[in-house]
Design a protein around this motif. Sequence first.
Motif, PDB file in Angstrom:
ATOM      1  N   ILE A   1      24.967  27.334 -32.010  1.00  0.00           N
ATOM      2  CA  ILE A   1      23.611  27.628 -32.468  1.00  0.00           C
ATOM      3  C   ILE A   1      23.233  26.611 -33.531  1.00  0.00           C
ATOM      4  O   ILE A   1      24.052  26.250 -34.378  1.00  0.00           O
ATOM      5  N   CYS A   2      21.998  26.156 -33.502  1.00  0.00           N
ATOM      6  CA  CYS A   2      21.512  25.258 -34.550  1.00  0.00           C
ATOM      7  C   CYS A   2      21.500  26.016 -35.871  1.00  0.00           C
ATOM      8  O   CYS A   2      20.948  27.107 -35.967  1.00  0.00           O
ATOM      9  N   GLN A   3      22.132  25.434 -36.890  1.00  0.00           N
ATOM     10  CA  GLN A   3      22.202  26.072 -38.205  1.00  0.00           C
ATOM     11  C   GLN A   3      20.814  26.188 -38.833  1.00  0.00           C
ATOM     12  O   GLN A   3      20.583  27.014 -39.699  1.00  0.00           O
ATOM     13  N   ASN A   4      19.967  25.313 -38.375  1.00  0.00           N
ATOM     14  CA  ASN A   4      18.623  25.240 -38.937  1.00  0.00           C
ATOM     15  C   ASN A   4      17.660  26.258 -38.344  1.00  0.00           C
ATOM     16  O   ASN A   4      17.079  27.070 -39.060  1.00  0.00           O
TER      17      ASN A   4
ATOM     18  N   VAL B   1      32.058  38.056 -26.989  1.00  0.00           N
ATOM     19  CA  VAL B   1      30.901  37.433 -27.619  1.00  0.00           C
ATOM     20  C   VAL B   1      31.369  36.091 -28.166  1.00  0.00           C
ATOM     21  O   VAL B   1      32.348  36.016 -28.905  1.00  0.00           O
ATOM     22  N   CYS B   2      30.673  35.034 -27.750  1.00  0.00           N
ATOM     23  CA  CYS B   2      31.075  33.681 -28.145  1.00  0.00           C
ATOM     24  C   CYS B   2      30.937  33.492 -29.655  1.00  0.00           C
ATOM     25  O   CYS B   2      29.909  33.837 -30.241  1.00  0.00           O
ATOM     26  N   GLY B   3      31.987  32.926 -30.260  1.00  0.00           N
ATOM     27  CA  GLY B   3      31.992  32.687 -31.699  1.00  0.00           C
ATOM     28  C   GLY B   3      31.061  31.554 -32.114  1.00  0.00           C
ATOM     29  O   GLY B   3      30.749  31.404 -33.296  1.00  0.00           O
ATOM     30  N   ARG B   4      30.603  30.769 -31.153  1.00  0.00           N
ATOM     31  CA  ARG B   4      29.705  29.660 -31.503  1.00  0.00           C
ATOM     32  C   ARG B   4      28.243  29.988 -31.223  1.00  0.00           C
ATOM     33  O   ARG B   4      27.382  29.738 -32.045  1.00  0.00           O
TER      34      ARG B   4
ATOM     35  N   LEU C   1      21.940  26.008 -28.509  1.00  0.00           N
ATOM     36  CA  LEU C   1      21.865  24.599 -28.086  1.00  0.00           C
ATOM     37  C   LEU C   1      22.402  24.373 -26.680  1.00  0.00           C
ATOM     38  O   LEU C   1      22.252  23.288 -26.128  1.00  0.00           O
ATOM     39  N   ASN C   2      23.012  25.413 -26.089  1.00  0.00           N
ATOM     40  CA  ASN C   2      23.421  25.305 -24.682  1.00  0.00           C
ATOM     41  C   ASN C   2      22.212  25.386 -23.767  1.00  0.00           C
ATOM     42  O   ASN C   2      22.220  24.862 -22.653  1.00  0.00           O
ATOM     43  N   MET C   3      21.198  26.089 -24.217  1.00  0.00           N
ATOM     44  CA  MET C   3      19.989  26.289 -23.411  1.00  0.00           C
ATOM     45  C   MET C   3      19.096  25.058 -23.487  1.00  0.00           C
ATOM     46  O   MET C   3      18.562  24.593 -22.510  1.00  0.00           O
TER      47      MET C   3
ATOM     48  N   CYS D   1      17.213  21.453 -29.740  1.00  0.00           N
ATOM     49  CA  CYS D   1      16.055  21.675 -30.600  1.00  0.00           C
ATOM     50  C   CYS D   1      15.710  20.368 -31.290  1.00  0.00           C
ATOM     51  O   CYS D   1      16.492  19.432 -31.299  1.00  0.00           O
ATOM     52  N   SER D   2      14.578  20.316 -31.904  1.00  0.00           N
ATOM     53  CA  SER D   2      14.122  19.043 -32.474  1.00  0.00           C
ATOM     54  C   SER D   2      14.869  18.679 -33.758  1.00  0.00           C
ATOM     55  O   SER D   2      14.932  17.523 -34.121  1.00  0.00           O
ATOM     56  N   CYS D   3      15.462  19.662 -34.428  1.00  0.00           N
ATOM     57  CA  CYS D   3      16.161  19.328 -35.674  1.00  0.00           C
ATOM     58  C   CYS D   3      17.554  18.756 -35.421  1.00  0.00           C
ATOM     59  O   CYS D   3      18.194  18.252 -36.325  1.00  0.00           O
ATOM     60  N   GLN D   4      17.996  18.832 -34.200  1.00  0.00           N
ATOM     61  CA  GLN D   4      19.370  18.445 -33.888  1.00  0.00           C
ATOM     62  C   GLN D   4      19.586  16.921 -33.923  1.00  0.00           C
ATOM     63  O   GLN D   4      20.657  16.452 -34.285  1.00  0.00           O
TER      64      GLN D   4
END
Length: 188
Positions: free
Chosen positions: A152-155, A73-76, A160-162, A165-168
């Motif tokens: 993954i976006c913290q927000n 399982v990826c840590g990120r 984010l690989n897929m 997102c707009s908050c990035q």
Amino acid sequence: MTAFMKLGLAQLKTGENPLRYSSKEEAWVRELAASVAKEGTKVLGELEIDLTLTNLEPDFFLTGAVRFSAEQVCGRCAESFPLPIIQPIALGLAHVKSAGRGESEDKLSDDSEELDIHYFEGNELDLAPLISEAIFLSIPFAPICRPDCKGICQNCGSNLNMKACSCQNVKPPGVFSRLSEYQCHTTR
Ligand SMILES: [Zn+2]
Ligand SMILES: [Zn+2]
């Protein structure tokens, strides 16, 4: 159940003895894979063991590699992914006669200061715990699915690989960061 693979020393010739095992062929290799799974790492597909046991009586060298894919399982980004692993094995095996370590220890340690040395007694060598140890050593502590995993976006929790997102995009301080947080929630 603990896997074991006892190799009779009498059946070994002097010099190199090639030893190949696979979870396709040998039940004890499947048991080994099952014991790894029990500890939390699923072995995907075949587990292959390709070794050379060099007989230098009274001692032995075990070299080669274990090959398999581990489900990680990826840590990120927290996605599961298959991690191909080739774990090299290089061990000195010192044959302990009932009298004690004695000369075999001296001989091996002279030859190979860097080598990891295991001691064993009797007329059989159990390969399973040695291979099991190599497998556990090979499993990474904090795996990532690929070097450039964006995580993954913290927000908003998007992978984010897929998709970005707009908050990035916006990371300004103060008012603007609140604004981007707002956008994130509304676009979910
Ligand atoms: Zn990842
Ligand atoms: Zn986001």
